[in-house]
Design a protein around this motif. Sequence first.
Motif, PDB file in Angstrom:
ATOM      1  N   ASN A 231      36.596  54.760  29.734  1.00 34.94           N
ATOM      2  CA  ASN A 231      36.720  53.546  30.565  1.00 34.94           C
ATOM      3  C   ASN A 231      38.075  52.899  30.337  1.00 34.94           C
ATOM      4  O   ASN A 231      38.180  51.707  30.069  1.00 34.94           O
ATOM      5  CB  ASN A 231      35.624  52.532  30.220  1.00 34.94           C
ATOM      6  N   ALA A 232      39.144  53.658  30.473  1.00 32.34           N
ATOM      7  CA  ALA A 232      40.460  53.192  30.035  1.00 32.34           C
ATOM      8  C   ALA A 232      41.381  52.784  31.175  1.00 32.34           C
ATOM      9  O   ALA A 232      42.592  52.793  31.017  1.00 32.34           O
ATOM     10  CB  ALA A 232      41.133  54.283  29.196  1.00 32.34           C
ATOM     11  N   LEU A 233      40.821  52.430  32.324  1.00 30.05           N
ATOM     12  CA  LEU A 233      41.660  52.111  33.473  1.00 30.05           C
ATOM     13  C   LEU A 233      41.290  50.740  34.024  1.00 30.05           C
ATOM     14  O   LEU A 233      40.109  50.355  34.036  1.00 30.05           O
ATOM     15  CB  LEU A 233      41.472  53.176  34.563  1.00 30.05           C
ATOM     16  N   LYS A 234      42.275  50.017  34.474  1.00 31.96           N
ATOM     17  CA  LYS A 234      42.054  48.740  35.144  1.00 31.96           C
ATOM     18  C   LYS A 234      43.023  48.648  36.317  1.00 31.96           C
ATOM     19  O   LYS A 234      43.959  49.440  36.436  1.00 31.96           O
ATOM     20  CB  LYS A 234      42.248  47.568  34.191  1.00 31.96           C
ATOM     21  N   GLY A 235      42.799  47.678  37.185  1.00 31.88           N
ATOM     22  CA  GLY A 235      43.696  47.567  38.326  1.00 31.88           C
ATOM     23  C   GLY A 235      43.312  46.434  39.248  1.00 31.88           C
ATOM     24  O   GLY A 235      42.273  45.780  39.084  1.00 31.88           O
ATOM     25  N   LYS A 236      44.168  46.225  40.247  1.00 33.95           N
ATOM     26  CA  LYS A 236      43.938  45.203  41.262  1.00 33.95           C
ATOM     27  C   LYS A 236      44.167  45.807  42.641  1.00 33.95           C
ATOM     28  O   LYS A 236      45.057  46.642  42.826  1.00 33.95           O
ATOM     29  CB  LYS A 236      44.877  44.007  41.062  1.00 33.95           C
ATOM     30  N   ALA A 237      43.339  45.394  43.573  1.00 25.96           N
ATOM     31  CA  ALA A 237      43.504  45.778  44.971  1.00 25.96           C
ATOM     32  C   ALA A 237      43.621  44.510  45.794  1.00 25.96           C
ATOM     33  O   ALA A 237      42.786  43.603  45.677  1.00 25.96           O
ATOM     34  CB  ALA A 237      42.324  46.618  45.445  1.00 25.96           C
ATOM     35  N   ARG A 238      44.678  44.449  46.599  1.00 29.80           N
ATOM     36  CA  ARG A 238      44.903  43.297  47.471  1.00 29.80           C
ATOM     37  C   ARG A 238      45.022  43.801  48.899  1.00 29.80           C
ATOM     38  O   ARG A 238      45.518  44.899  49.144  1.00 29.80           O
ATOM     39  CB  ARG A 238      46.191  42.551  47.108  1.00 29.80           C
TER      40      ARG A 238
ATOM     41  N   HIS B  95      45.626  46.333  55.863  1.00 28.34           N
ATOM     42  CA  HIS B  95      46.667  46.548  54.850  1.00 28.34           C
ATOM     43  C   HIS B  95      46.012  46.557  53.477  1.00 28.34           C
ATOM     44  O   HIS B  95      45.169  45.698  53.171  1.00 28.34           O
ATOM     45  CB  HIS B  95      47.717  45.443  54.903  1.00 28.34           C
ATOM     46  N   LEU B  96      46.388  47.525  52.651  1.00 27.14           N
ATOM     47  CA  LEU B  96      45.796  47.690  51.326  1.00 27.14           C
ATOM     48  C   LEU B  96      46.880  48.031  50.321  1.00 27.14           C
ATOM     49  O   LEU B  96      47.713  48.912  50.557  1.00 27.14           O
ATOM     50  CB  LEU B  96      44.742  48.809  51.355  1.00 27.14           C
ATOM     51  N   ASP B  97      46.863  47.322  49.193  1.00 27.16           N
ATOM     52  CA  ASP B  97      47.812  47.576  48.107  1.00 27.16           C
ATOM     53  C   ASP B  97      47.030  47.659  46.803  1.00 27.16           C
ATOM     54  O   ASP B  97      46.359  46.700  46.411  1.00 27.16           O
ATOM     55  CB  ASP B  97      48.853  46.448  48.041  1.00 27.16           C
ATOM     56  N   ILE B  98      47.094  48.821  46.142  1.00 26.31           N
ATOM     57  CA  ILE B  98      46.360  49.037  44.888  1.00 26.31           C
ATOM     58  C   ILE B  98      47.355  49.282  43.761  1.00 26.31           C
ATOM     59  O   ILE B  98      48.274  50.102  43.897  1.00 26.31           O
ATOM     60  CB  ILE B  98      45.393  50.232  44.998  1.00 26.31           C
ATOM     61  N   ASN B  99      47.177  48.588  42.657  1.00 22.50           N
ATOM     62  CA  ASN B  99      48.007  48.780  41.473  1.00 22.50           C
ATOM     63  C   ASN B  99      47.094  49.079  40.289  1.00 22.50           C
ATOM     64  O   ASN B  99      46.189  48.292  39.971  1.00 22.50           O
ATOM     65  CB  ASN B  99      48.834  47.519  41.187  1.00 22.50           C
ATOM     66  N   MET B 100      47.335  50.211  39.645  1.00 24.07           N
ATOM     67  CA  MET B 100      46.499  50.658  38.540  1.00 24.07           C
ATOM     68  C   MET B 100      47.311  50.678  37.243  1.00 24.07           C
ATOM     69  O   MET B 100      48.529  50.875  37.260  1.00 24.07           O
ATOM     70  CB  MET B 100      45.955  52.056  38.819  1.00 24.07           C
ATOM     71  N   ALA B 101      46.615  50.506  36.126  1.00 27.10           N
ATOM     72  CA  ALA B 101      47.260  50.574  34.812  1.00 27.10           C
ATOM     73  C   ALA B 101      46.256  51.123  33.806  1.00 27.10           C
ATOM     74  O   ALA B 101      45.100  50.692  33.769  1.00 27.10           O
ATOM     75  CB  ALA B 101      47.749  49.196  34.375  1.00 27.10           C
ATOM     76  N   ALA B 102      46.711  52.088  33.010  1.00 27.72           N
ATOM     77  CA  ALA B 102      45.871  52.647  31.951  1.00 27.72           C
ATOM     78  C   ALA B 102      46.056  51.838  30.672  1.00 27.72           C
ATOM     79  O   ALA B 102      47.126  51.273  30.420  1.00 27.72           O
ATOM     80  CB  ALA B 102      46.236  54.108  31.713  1.00 27.72           C
ATOM     81  N   LEU B 103      45.013  51.766  29.880  1.00 25.80           N
ATOM     82  CA  LEU B 103      45.105  51.067  28.612  1.00 25.80           C
ATOM     83  C   LEU B 103      46.077  51.799  27.687  1.00 25.80           C
ATOM     84  O   LEU B 103      46.252  53.019  27.790  1.00 25.80           O
ATOM     85  CB  LEU B 103      43.724  50.974  27.964  1.00 25.80           C
TER      86      LEU B 103
END
Length: 656
Positions: free
Chosen positions: A510-517, A539-547
């Motif tokens: 469970n090492a991923l987080k992110g935001k979708a706007r 319109h969709l913008d997704i930004n992901m980041a791993a721990l």
Amino acid sequence: MSKSLAKPLLLAALVTTALPVSADDSLYALKQMSLDELADLRVSTATHRSERLEDTAAAIHVLTTEDIRRSGATSLPELLRTVPGLNVARISATEWAVSARGFNNQFANKLLVMVDGRSVYTPFFSGVLWDELNIVMQDIERVEIVRGPGGSTWGANAVNGVINIITRHAEDTQGTLLSVTAGDLQSETVLRNGFKAGESGHARVWAKLHQNDRLAGTPDDSRDIHWRGGRAGFRGDWEMGGGSLMVEGESFRELKRQERAYSGAHLLGQWSRTNGEARDELRAYFNRFTLDHWMVLNNGARAELDTFDLGYRHHFSPIGGHNLIAGVGYRNVASDAQMTPPAGVSRSSRTDQLFSAFAEDTLALAERLQLTVGVKVERNEFTGVEWQPSARMRWTPTKGSTLWASVARAVRTPSIIEDSARLTSYIEPRAFTNGLPLFVNSAGNPNLNAERLIAYELGYRAQVSPRLSFDASVFLNDYDRLLTVDMIGSPRLVPSLPSPYLTWNALAGNALKGKARGFELSMDYRPADTWRVQASYTHLDINMAALPGNAEINPLRAAGESPTHQAMLISRHDLRHDVELDLQARYVSALRTYSIPDYLTADLRLGWRATSRLDLALNGRNLIGPARKEFGTNLVNASDAYLIPREYYVTANLRF
């Protein structure tokens, strides 16, 4: 016209000459709804209560019986292409990727889909098998699509959206229908008969056979496999004991030759009774599903799932300014899964139970201002107790306009495979593998947490004039504890003949987080009584980041699996009283994860009401541009997807 197309049409035309005129011409009695009628349409998917579409404090879209008929769609994913905010892409003759507001995938796991309140979201791998969900399209009353979380109403896995497919009351399908579809890539036959069932009831029975031909992986390749199947079912509706009873059932088998087969059956019963302003509803169903997946990379599997679900809810009479609903539910899933070694499942036979309860209150704060708060609590076998609350505010400043805002929490619970399976995935030679094939041996993790979403939404809808309506929504989704495939150690070189390859072990995490706007805009315009135009943009913008320290092989792939831009234009025009012309054009921007470029294409339907009993339609799909890939199935490329070609088919519907 080819002989394969002409024969079924000629047969239908000959049969009509020998049949009497039907007094019930219900298909064409369903005229296109005016904007006023559409605003007054009652929906129930955003909350448990029945409410006007115009008053719903959610990003909701409804496909009516007329929308479904004039789309020319022969499958649910094809129909859902017309909905703003949904991501729909075809992978092969059988497979689709369907999601709402991003995170699209062949196994998209954040979209809950139901048919008459029966969940078709499979707990085996999380997601929907769209090729198994081969509903008779003529039996659908409407499809309610909510973009955004529905956890406080429907529970876990209603994270990014909810689709509720509502079939028609048996009284609305009386008489006999014969429907035939014939084309260069598909064929289908539906036979349905509706009849009286006692003094206070109606019923229908149906059967459906279909075949879809293979698609090509490259211009000179035809690796895809034929897909065929059949199903039969019934539905009955009765008024009895001061209430109403609905019973339906179905049995089916779907086969993708040399690859996999599905079979199953379900039985559903629903009873409701209204006493003044109070209402009781009881629903129960049993569903049996069997999957046979023949060996692919040593991942051959057979899975059997038996699901029993029971739910009760009570709508209380209003108490002051409060309008309360509460209910409880229980689900039992007995599963047995066998996989070809070295793949496997650590708990091959298991029984998982789900207990749930919910409450919802709509409070009138002022004459035009309402607040709805709700919460659903569930106890599941994977992550224990999960709370999913929500709050929705609705303001109607003027008649015909609604401003709404919401905040909600939703969760996705792990699947059986994520919890306990061992699988092998193949990745073609890439730069990061030094040009060698890579086999990833992944294992499930019984200590996974539930994925979590906090969603914020704001929306506005208005009927600007009797011929023009507008709908807009903006959202921010904050995700945490998303599923990852965490690589362990370093890849190992296997000096095999005729060529070496790499292997790498992995563990679910469970090492991923992110935001979708994003935002969604749609418009419905009626230039004339015989012409309807719908337009939408998403319109969709997704930004992901791993721990920190995470070794996910491609942690940011979700950001490129859904298009940033989507646009749709739909024109439905009655050229004269018996001729219809329907055009659907769509633009989809590039998918970075799979290196798939953007594309523009269009679908066309020309319908003709030949007689009062027979209607015909010529349909064309993907009419602009060459055959193209729309999605991929591999972690890093589209190598397993197929070219989606231009397609033509004819439909004939005969009623008697």
